[in-house]
Motif scaffolding. Structure first.
Motif, mmCIF file in Angstrom:
data_model
loop_
_atom_site.group_PDB
_atom_site.id
_atom_site.type_symbol
_atom_site.label_atom_id
_atom_site.label_comp_id
_atom_site.label_asym_id
_atom_site.label_seq_id
_atom_site.Cartn_x
_atom_site.Cartn_y
_atom_site.Cartn_z
ATOM 1 N N CYS A 17 -8.571 3.739 -7.014
ATOM 2 C CA CYS A 17 -8.405 3.262 -7.504
ATOM 3 C C CYS A 17 -9.053 1.766 -7.024
ATOM 4 C CB CYS A 17 -6.616 2.810 -7.088
ATOM 5 S SG CYS A 17 -5.507 3.742 -7.397
ATOM 6 N N CYS A 45 -2.378 2.877 -9.830
ATOM 7 C CA CYS A 45 -3.234 2.564 -10.504
ATOM 8 C C CYS A 45 -3.064 2.765 -11.866
ATOM 9 C CB CYS A 45 -5.199 2.368 -10.265
ATOM 10 S SG CYS A 45 -5.504 3.977 -9.905
ATOM 11 N N ASN A 104 -7.334 0.076 -3.371
ATOM 12 C CA ASN A 104 -7.710 1.159 -2.674
ATOM 13 C C ASN A 104 -8.250 1.722 -0.991
ATOM 14 O OD1 ASN A 104 -5.733 3.994 -2.440
ATOM 15 N ND2 ASN A 104 -7.083 5.132 -3.975
ATOM 16 N N CYS A 152 0.936 -1.065 0.062
ATOM 17 C CA CYS A 152 -0.102 -0.385 -0.067
ATOM 18 C C CYS A 152 0.536 1.083 0.125
ATOM 19 C CB CYS A 152 -0.952 -0.078 1.656
ATOM 20 S SG CYS A 152 -2.025 -1.684 1.552
ATOM 21 N N PRO A 153 0.560 2.122 -0.365
ATOM 22 C CA PRO A 153 -0.979 3.170 -1.568
ATOM 23 C C PRO A 153 -0.429 1.813 -2.645
ATOM 24 C CG PRO A 153 1.192 4.327 -1.650
ATOM 25 C CD PRO A 153 1.139 3.381 -0.853
ATOM 26 N N ILE A 154 -1.636 1.663 -2.971
ATOM 27 C CA ILE A 154 -2.218 1.638 -4.754
ATOM 28 C C ILE A 154 -2.002 2.385 -5.751
ATOM 29 C CG2 ILE A 154 -3.667 0.250 -6.404
ATOM 30 C CD1 ILE A 154 -2.836 -1.710 -3.692
ATOM 31 N N TYR A 171 -12.531 6.749 -3.576
ATOM 32 C CA TYR A 171 -11.081 5.911 -3.716
ATOM 33 C C TYR A 171 -10.873 5.765 -5.267
ATOM 34 C CZ TYR A 171 -11.073 5.600 1.127
ATOM 35 O OH TYR A 171 -11.002 6.478 2.645
ATOM 36 N N CYS A 197 -7.068 -0.523 1.956
ATOM 37 C CA CYS A 197 -5.584 -0.353 1.587
ATOM 38 C C CYS A 197 -5.946 0.699 2.741
ATOM 39 C CB CYS A 197 -4.238 0.986 0.767
ATOM 40 S SG CYS A 197 -3.655 -1.010 0.281
#
Length: 119
Positions: free
Chosen positions: A66, A50, A70, A46-48, A64, A73
């Motif tokens: 992503c 995308c 996301n 994490c974080p994502i 969110y 997370c």
């Protein structure tokens, strides 16, 4: 004679797409009641990051971008697929629309003061 058959075909196509849209909304609402992110697990990293936005709305009123990974997370359950509505809740003491109005008024006053040479 030709225009009426064309109009009938157009109406049939519109009815088909309307029925398809209603069917997709029913499927989506069924999936939401089962848990929007039931098939996802919390990612290891994490974080994502995308490449393609897939927005979901968390129960905290935050979008969110992503998607489900996301939100997972952040430790937030997902309320629905898609963007959150302005003023949809969350833990803020003021609704989102009131904050949006404050920002609009502030930007208007800032632009007016710049035009008049105050700043």
């Amino acid at each position: 004679m030709r225009t009426s058959s064309l109009a009938n075909r157009l109406i049939a196509v519109l009815i088909f797409f309307l029925a398809l849209n209603i069917g997709l909304q029913l499927v989506q609402s069924t999936q939401e009641s089962d848990g929007v992110c039931a098939r996802f697990t919390k990612p290891e990293l994490c974080p994502i990051n995308c490449f393609r936005p897939d927005p979901v709305c968390g129960v905290d009123g935050v979008t969110y971008w992503c998607g489900c990974p996301n939100a997972l997370c952040a430790g937030v359950k997902v309320a629905k697929l898609g963007f959150c509505e302005v003023g949809s809740g969350g833990s803020a003491p003021l609704p989102g629309q009131a904050l949006l109005l404050v920002h609009i008024v502030w930007l208007f006053l800032l632009a007016l003061s710049l035009l008049l040479g105050v700043f």
